[in-house]
Motif scaffolding. Structure first.
Motif, mmCIF file in Angstrom:
data_model
loop_
_atom_site.group_PDB
_atom_site.id
_atom_site.type_symbol
_atom_site.label_atom_id
_atom_site.label_comp_id
_atom_site.label_asym_id
_atom_site.label_seq_id
_atom_site.Cartn_x
_atom_site.Cartn_y
_atom_site.Cartn_z
ATOM 1 N N PRO A 294 -58.808 13.300 -28.962
ATOM 2 C CA PRO A 294 -58.560 14.233 -27.860
ATOM 3 C C PRO A 294 -59.527 15.415 -27.904
ATOM 4 O O PRO A 294 -60.138 15.699 -28.939
ATOM 5 N N SER A 295 -59.658 16.075 -26.783
ATOM 6 C CA SER A 295 -60.464 17.289 -26.693
ATOM 7 C C SER A 295 -59.532 18.493 -26.589
ATOM 8 O O SER A 295 -58.327 18.357 -26.350
ATOM 9 N N GLY B 183 -63.729 15.637 -28.113
ATOM 10 C CA GLY B 183 -63.529 14.517 -29.024
ATOM 11 C C GLY B 183 -64.796 13.692 -29.164
ATOM 12 O O GLY B 183 -65.447 13.365 -28.170
ATOM 13 N N LYS B 184 -65.154 13.358 -30.392
ATOM 14 C CA LYS B 184 -66.408 12.645 -30.644
ATOM 15 C C LYS B 184 -66.262 11.134 -30.536
ATOM 16 O O LYS B 184 -67.251 10.416 -30.416
ATOM 17 N N LYS B 185 -65.023 10.654 -30.591
ATOM 18 C CA LYS B 185 -64.780 9.229 -30.469
ATOM 19 C C LYS B 185 -63.840 8.967 -29.302
ATOM 20 O O LYS B 185 -63.164 9.872 -28.813
ATOM 21 N N SER C 255 -60.555 11.969 -17.988
ATOM 22 C CA SER C 255 -59.390 11.964 -17.102
ATOM 23 C C SER C 255 -59.414 13.139 -16.126
ATOM 24 O O SER C 255 -58.458 13.339 -15.371
ATOM 25 N N MET C 256 -60.478 13.931 -16.179
ATOM 26 C CA MET C 256 -60.726 15.024 -15.232
ATOM 27 C C MET C 256 -59.660 16.119 -15.273
ATOM 28 O O MET C 256 -59.481 16.870 -14.318
ATOM 29 N N ARG D 143 -54.930 20.282 -24.171
ATOM 30 C CA ARG D 143 -55.374 19.231 -25.085
ATOM 31 C C ARG D 143 -55.268 17.875 -24.402
ATOM 32 O O ARG D 143 -54.452 17.689 -23.506
ATOM 33 N N GLY D 144 -56.076 16.941 -24.857
ATOM 34 C CA GLY D 144 -56.011 15.582 -24.323
ATOM 35 C C GLY D 144 -57.399 15.054 -24.033
ATOM 36 O O GLY D 144 -58.405 15.603 -24.491
#
Length: 224
Positions: free
Chosen positions: A48-49, A42-44, A17-18, A11-12
């Motif tokens: 986080p993704s 993450g859409k914004k 940030s690769m 997550r993050g």
């Protein structure tokens, strides 16, 4: 034929940030295979993704090697596993396979929950006392201290690229970033090694845990 598989999640801010790219690179560089089972971006800007991957190794040993490296990049098992602890046999003496810390935010899975390790520093160990964990220099280790060993149950939060009012290249200058250009340094060291060998000189390597952190252990062993 047996398959050696394990699922991980991360997550993050995985894209900018690769973090996810580094995990992919680790798996492929070590000869493993992976499948992205689930991914949510993450859409914004501040969202986080999340990604869930299945990793396949050629053997259990090979798979464990890959897992140890991707855990260093911020991944965790999908099913939490408690840390493994061993007793320090003497003052300033570490158990085999003790976990060598980074300077990134670190948590351990203790008593079926994540707790943050206090006082994070590079190349130290993690001592657990009760329900607290602290990063401790080897010189401060006392006989009987409970030391974290291996990568199981350890979670790292990698540094993320600054998101507000910062030059995009500032992230590369961070002391904890692995994105800084070092190829010219490696080339110079290689040239010095060749020159020293040709002149009949001797080379002394003073190694540290960073060799393991960067996945260079096998390459260093081959050089020796």
């Amino acid at each position: 034929m047996a398959k050696f598989l394990s699922e991980i999640e991360v997550r993050g801010h995985l894209i900018d940030s690769m973090i996810l790219t580094k995990i992919f690179d680790v798996i492929m560089d070590l000869g493993g295979e992976f499948e992205v089972l689930n991914m949510t971006v993450g859409k914004k800007k501040k969202e986080p993704s999340y990604a869930k991957l299945q990793i396949q190794g050629k053997s259990q040993e090979h798979l464990n090697k890959i897992l140890n490296q991707v855990y260093r990049e911020g991944a965790t098992p999908t099913i939490g596993k408690n840390i493994v602890l061993k007793v320090a046999p003497k003052d300033m003496v570490m158990p085999d396979d003790f976990y060598s810390t980074t300077n990134n935010t670190t948590e351990i899975f203790l008593g079926n929950k994540w707790i943050e390790v206090e006082n994070m520093m590079m190349d130290k160990c993690i001592v657990v006392r009760g329900n607290k964990a602290s990063c401790t220099p080897i010189r401060d280790i006392k006989k009987g201290d409970m030391i974290v060993v291996g990568e199981t149950g350890v979670k790292i939060t990698p540094p993320e690229r600054p998101r507000e009012g910062s030059n995009v290249f500032a992230f590369m200058g961070s002391s904890s970033s692995s994105e800084r250009p070092t190829q010219h340094i490696a080339k110079k060291v290689a040239e010095d090694i060749i020159k020293t060998k040709k002149s009949g000189g001797k080379i002394v390597l003073v190694g540290g845990p960073a060799i393991v952190h960067t996945g260079a252990a096998d390459s260093v062993a081959e050089l020796i």
